[in-house]
Design a protein around this motif. Structure first.
Motif, mmCIF file in Angstrom:
data_model
loop_
_atom_site.group_PDB
_atom_site.id
_atom_site.type_symbol
_atom_site.label_atom_id
_atom_site.label_comp_id
_atom_site.label_asym_id
_atom_site.label_seq_id
_atom_site.Cartn_x
_atom_site.Cartn_y
_atom_site.Cartn_z
ATOM 1 N N SER A 243 0.831 -1.207 0.000
ATOM 2 C CA SER A 243 0.000 0.000 0.000
ATOM 3 C C SER A 243 0.862 1.252 0.000
ATOM 4 O O SER A 243 0.523 2.269 -0.620
ATOM 5 N N ALA A 244 2.016 1.182 0.668
ATOM 6 C CA ALA A 244 2.897 2.342 0.765
ATOM 7 C C ALA A 244 3.504 2.705 -0.586
ATOM 8 O O ALA A 244 3.520 3.870 -0.996
ATOM 9 N N CYS A 245 4.020 1.711 -1.295
ATOM 10 C CA CYS A 245 4.756 1.981 -2.536
ATOM 11 C C CYS A 245 3.865 2.480 -3.664
ATOM 12 O O CYS A 245 4.330 3.204 -4.554
ATOM 13 N N SER A 246 2.597 2.122 -3.642
ATOM 14 C CA SER A 246 1.693 2.563 -4.713
ATOM 15 C C SER A 246 1.530 4.084 -4.734
ATOM 16 O O SER A 246 1.188 4.665 -5.769
ATOM 17 N N THR A 247 1.808 4.744 -3.626
ATOM 18 C CA THR A 247 1.631 6.201 -3.569
ATOM 19 C C THR A 247 2.746 6.950 -4.298
ATOM 20 O O THR A 247 2.576 8.119 -4.658
ATOM 21 N N TYR A 248 3.890 6.301 -4.523
ATOM 22 C CA TYR A 248 5.010 6.958 -5.208
ATOM 23 C C TYR A 248 4.693 7.208 -6.685
ATOM 24 O O TYR A 248 5.062 8.241 -7.250
ATOM 25 N N VAL A 249 4.016 6.259 -7.312
ATOM 26 C CA VAL A 249 3.659 6.400 -8.730
ATOM 27 C C VAL A 249 2.743 7.602 -8.919
ATOM 28 O O VAL A 249 2.894 8.383 -9.870
ATOM 29 N N LEU A 250 1.791 7.759 -8.011
ATOM 30 C CA LEU A 250 0.858 8.886 -8.091
ATOM 31 C C LEU A 250 1.600 10.214 -8.012
ATOM 32 O O LEU A 250 1.286 11.161 -8.753
ATOM 33 N N TYR A 251 2.590 10.291 -7.142
ATOM 34 C CA TYR A 251 3.323 11.549 -6.966
ATOM 35 C C TYR A 251 4.084 11.937 -8.234
ATOM 36 O O TYR A 251 4.030 13.085 -8.678
ATOM 37 N N ALA A 252 4.807 10.980 -8.820
ATOM 38 C CA ALA A 252 5.534 11.275 -10.061
ATOM 39 C C ALA A 252 4.559 11.671 -11.162
ATOM 40 O O ALA A 252 4.826 12.578 -11.958
ATOM 41 N N GLY A 253 3.402 11.009 -11.208
ATOM 42 C CA GLY A 253 2.382 11.341 -12.201
ATOM 43 C C GLY A 253 1.843 12.750 -12.039
ATOM 44 O O GLY A 253 1.483 13.409 -13.024
ATOM 45 N N SER A 254 1.802 13.236 -10.803
ATOM 46 C CA SER A 254 1.288 14.588 -10.572
ATOM 47 C C SER A 254 2.188 15.647 -11.202
ATOM 48 O O SER A 254 1.716 16.691 -11.646
ATOM 49 N N PHE A 255 3.497 15.376 -11.267
ATOM 50 C CA PHE A 255 4.403 16.339 -11.900
ATOM 51 C C PHE A 255 4.372 16.217 -13.422
ATOM 52 O O PHE A 255 4.634 17.196 -14.127
ATOM 53 N N LEU A 256 4.035 15.033 -13.919
ATOM 54 C CA LEU A 256 3.786 14.892 -15.349
ATOM 55 C C LEU A 256 2.582 15.755 -15.737
ATOM 56 O O LEU A 256 2.591 16.458 -16.754
ATOM 57 N N TYR A 257 1.551 15.717 -14.906
ATOM 58 C CA TYR A 257 0.371 16.567 -15.112
ATOM 59 C C TYR A 257 0.751 18.049 -15.010
ATOM 60 O O TYR A 257 0.336 18.870 -15.846
#
Length: 462
Positions: free
Chosen positions: A92-106
């Motif tokens: 559950s912890a590691c899945s949040t890292y992908v979201l963060y990197a994606g937010s900067f792509l956005y």
């Protein structure tokens, strides 16, 4: 049935190789690769300064949100880890890292920072859980006399993620020497690695299934309950051992803001920042190996090894911060330096580059030293998960403050002096902690261990 590489004879497991799946070596290596892919790539992204963007405001605000929730869930993380166990906590912890990197792509396309800030807050929750789980595994799975070695093993694998992560923006932006923000492919590359790390968490074993090379098992997690963990977490705030760690914990991520934003981002152009990060995280690998050797092999006495480690880190750290002060006197917020390029700036590049490299060396030595001290306070996985959680919580609170200090345009010199002072105050308090709380591995300990081993067959009627 026994694990591969483990023979069972009369209920006793006899390890055959440290490369077996249930060995501390393999399990610590696995958590190293998880962190290679997730926080390793996050570190590379942060090390670009401003999340790879022109204006660091969005990154600073996202980092403040991140470290605020990290502070809370770092402290709560020990209890959550003891309730859920390693796999569910880490997945559950590691899945949040992908979201963060994606937010900067956005953000690269829309320049709306709300998504990045929310993603930062969510990542703070995940990071709190991940680093508590990592810390518990790294400090409780290895044998007591080799914790420094295993900490350096983890730190080397983890920081290889920063090295590879530094290469991603360096290679993808190499021909964009005048560019100010990274391209989409950089963020996508980070997201791919982070997704792989998330899946790797499924390979982590719980303590009950890990067998050390001497045949001993790790203390198992008893899968506690919410009430028990809440009480134990509150007790940490009046635990004198934890109070002595507070300055070291607060300072150990506080300096990232200064190093990433006010040295790497201010002094170097985009492609050189990626180049610098390869060596910054490479220096971490070197630093962890050096301090790990000192903490495990420098003296026979565990206390003396602790004192030696603190002395070495204190001397090297003081020299590095003095070098940072000399560098900082050359520029300020109102008098910014001309951007340096690793290829075109000649000898002017050398001094600031060596300083940034040295910051990475100090970071690894300082944090590895503190982890070793925490690991020397107990062998129980449940207790260590709470101790690590407290350390990471205070560490993240300090980082949250540091990002806002920079956002509010505090002078570069004031930030450097604050970091220097916080590090310096930590050393004597850690000496006191070792003196009062770390037991030596003396003759009595060996005799007690031998008696226990002799008593085991007798108790079983053999």
């Amino acid at each position: 049935m026994g694990f591969e590489g483990v023979e069972e004879s009369g209920g006793t497991e006899v390890p055959q190789s440290k490369f077996r799946y249930n060995s501390p070596f393999v399990q610590v290596s696995l958590i190293g690769f998880v962190c290679f892919c997730c926080p390793g790539m996050f570190n590379a992204l942060s090390g670009m300064g401003g999340g790879g963007q022109v204006d660091p405001t969005a990154s600073n605000n996202a980092s403040t949100a991140l470290y605020t929730t990290f502070a809370v869930f770092g402290i709560l993380g020990g209890g959550i880890y003891n309730i859920l166990g390693p796999r569910l906590t880490l997945l559950s912890a590691c899945s949040t890292y992908v979201l963060y990197a994606g937010s900067f792509l956005y953000y690269n396309h829309h320049k709306h920072q709300a998504f990045a800030v929310v993603a930062g807050a969510i990542l703070g929750i995940g990071a709190g859980l991940l680093w508590v789980g990592q810390g518990a595994i790294m400090t409780s799975y290895p044998p007591p006399n080799r914790k420094g070695t295993y900490i350096s093993l983890f730190w080397s694998i983890f920081n290889m993620g920063g090295v590879i992560g530094g290469l991603i923006p360096f290679v993808l932006n190499y021909h964009r020497s005048e560019a100010a923000s990274v391209n989409d492919a950089t963020y996508i590359g980070f997201m791919i690695f982070m997704s792989i790390g998330t899946l790797l968490t499924l390979a982590i074993l719980p303590p009950s299934k890990v067998v050390r090379d001497d045949g001993t098992k790790c203390t198992d997690i008893q899968y506690s309950n919410v009430t028990t963990e809440a009480i134990e977490i509150v007790k940490l705030f009046i635990n004198w051992k934890m109070l002595l760690i507070v300055p070291a914990a607060w300072s150990s991520n506080f300096f990232y803001t200064y190093q990433f934003n006010n040295v790497n981002k201010i002094m170097f152009n985009l492609r050189t920042r990626g180049f610098n990060n390869v060596f910054y995280w490479g220096a971490q690998m070197l630093g962890s190996v050096v301090i790990g050797h000192i903490m495990d092999f420098s003296f026979k006495s565990r206390r003396m090894r602790g004192f030696a480690g603190i002395s070495v880190v204190g001397v090297i750290g003081t020299a590095i911060w003095i070098g940072g002060l000399a560098n900082q006197l050359n520029y300020s917020r109102g008098d910014l330096p001309e951007k340096l390029d690793f290829k075109d700036s000649g000898s002017a590049f050398a001094g600031p580059f060596v300083l940034y490299f040295s910051f990475g060396l100090l970071d690894a030595m300082f944090q590895s030293m503190v982890y070793w001290i925490i690991g020397a306070l107990a062998d129980d996985s449940e207790i260590l998960s709470r101790y690590v959680g407290f350390y990471k919580g205070i560490q993240s609170a300090g980082a949250a403050v540091a990002w806002q200090v920079d956002t509010r345009k505090a002078s570069f010199l004031a930030q450097l002096v604050t970091n220097f002072a916080l590090n310096t105050v930590s050393y004597p308090l850690l000496v006191v902690l070792i003196l009062l709380a770390v037991k030596d591995e003396g003759k009595t300990d060996v005799e007690e261990f031998t008696m226990e081993k002799v008593a085991e067959p007798a108790a079983s009627g053999k």
